[in-house]
Design an enzyme around this catalytic site. Structure first.
Site, PDB file in Angstrom:
ATOM      1  N   LEU A  76       1.225  -1.458   0.023  1.00  0.00           N
ATOM      2  CA  LEU A  76       0.162  -0.165   0.139  1.00  0.00           C
ATOM      3  C   LEU A  76       0.926   1.406   0.183  1.00  0.00           C
ATOM      4  O   LEU A  76      -0.050   2.374  -0.132  1.00  0.00           O
ATOM      5  CB  LEU A  76      -0.732  -0.306   1.192  1.00  0.00           C
ATOM      6  N   CYS A  77       2.464   1.128  -0.008  1.00  0.00           N
ATOM      7  CA  CYS A  77       3.049   2.384  -0.405  1.00  0.00           C
ATOM      8  C   CYS A  77       3.538   3.094  -1.938  1.00  0.00           C
ATOM      9  O   CYS A  77       3.264   1.926  -2.460  1.00  0.00           O
ATOM     10  CB  CYS A  77       4.360   2.022   0.773  1.00  0.00           C
ATOM     11  N   HIS A  78       2.835   4.102  -2.164  1.00  0.00           N
ATOM     12  CA  HIS A  78       2.814   4.756  -3.246  1.00  0.00           C
ATOM     13  C   HIS A  78       4.402   4.635  -4.260  1.00  0.00           C
ATOM     14  O   HIS A  78       5.504   4.850  -3.005  1.00  0.00           O
ATOM     15  CB  HIS A  78       2.267   6.117  -3.224  1.00  0.00           C
ATOM     16  N   MET A 112       8.754   5.698   4.700  1.00  0.00           N
ATOM     17  CA  MET A 112       8.991   4.449   4.136  1.00  0.00           C
ATOM     18  C   MET A 112      10.351   4.779   3.845  1.00  0.00           C
ATOM     19  O   MET A 112      10.562   3.724   3.722  1.00  0.00           O
ATOM     20  CB  MET A 112       7.748   4.188   3.252  1.00  0.00           C
ATOM     21  N   GLU A 113      10.434   6.050   2.438  1.00  0.00           N
ATOM     22  CA  GLU A 113      12.016   5.598   1.385  1.00  0.00           C
ATOM     23  C   GLU A 113      12.869   5.739   2.307  1.00  0.00           C
ATOM     24  O   GLU A 113      13.587   4.852   1.841  1.00  0.00           O
ATOM     25  CB  GLU A 113      11.280   5.823   0.080  1.00  0.00           C
ATOM     26  N   ASP A 127      25.271  -8.288   7.260  1.00  0.00           N
ATOM     27  CA  ASP A 127      25.118  -9.380   6.738  1.00  0.00           C
ATOM     28  C   ASP A 127      26.715  -9.136   6.066  1.00  0.00           C
ATOM     29  O   ASP A 127      27.825 -10.316   6.151  1.00  0.00           O
ATOM     30  CB  ASP A 127      24.603  -9.248   5.125  1.00  0.00           C
TER      31      ASP A 127
END
Length: 156
Positions: A76-78, A112-113, A127
């Protein structure tokens, strides 16, 4: 003050929010992730002496790539056009601190980005060093600041 969750429709079903009527504005977000590790691990990462190579350079690129793929990873993230993404990794207080900045001119924010960039950069550091320190941990992934949009500015 009660906030309405906009990713749910009137039936409580998840949907992508319609942002078509929102104005395009300059938006910026900064997120942080912290990687705790043994002092020798921090030194190896910061000094570029890991067998896998320059972890900081690889993590920086991974973070930038992650920001560009955020809408593929977060439901749902554009998808938005990014004007700028920066990922800085420094040693602070014996930890590695990832600071990711994302900027756009769009109808929705870039929180969010920025958070995805910081997260993936920290995971990449983990990692690349896990062969020498399995006890590392990522202790914080947080939004530090955001600007632009209707909700206004935020600073932690």
């Amino acid at each position: 003050m009660s906030a309405k969750l906009t990713h749910l429709n009137e039936r409580g079903e998840a949907h992508i929010v319609d942002i078509g009527a929102k104005p395009v504005t300059a938006r910026r977000a900064v997120a942080r992730a912290v990687l705790e590790a043994a002092p020798s691990t921090i030194e190896a990462i910061d000094g570029g002496t890991l067998k896998k190579g320059d972890a900081i350079a690889v993590a920086r690129i991974a973070g930038i790539m992650a920001a560009k793929k955020t809408s593929d990873l977060i439901p749902l993230c554009h998808p938005i056009g990014l004007n700028k993404v920066e990922v800085d990794i420094t040693v602070e207080g014996g930890n590695l601190v990832v600071l990711a900045t994302a900027e756009t001119s769009d109808r929705t924010g870039v929180e969010m980005e920025a958070m995805t960039a910081a997260s993936v950069a920290a995971l990449t550091l983990y990692d690349m060093a896990k062969g020498i320190d399995r006890a590392m941990r990522i202790t914080a992934i947080e939004l530090m600041e955001k600007s632009g949009g209707k909700s206004g500015d935020f600073r932690r």
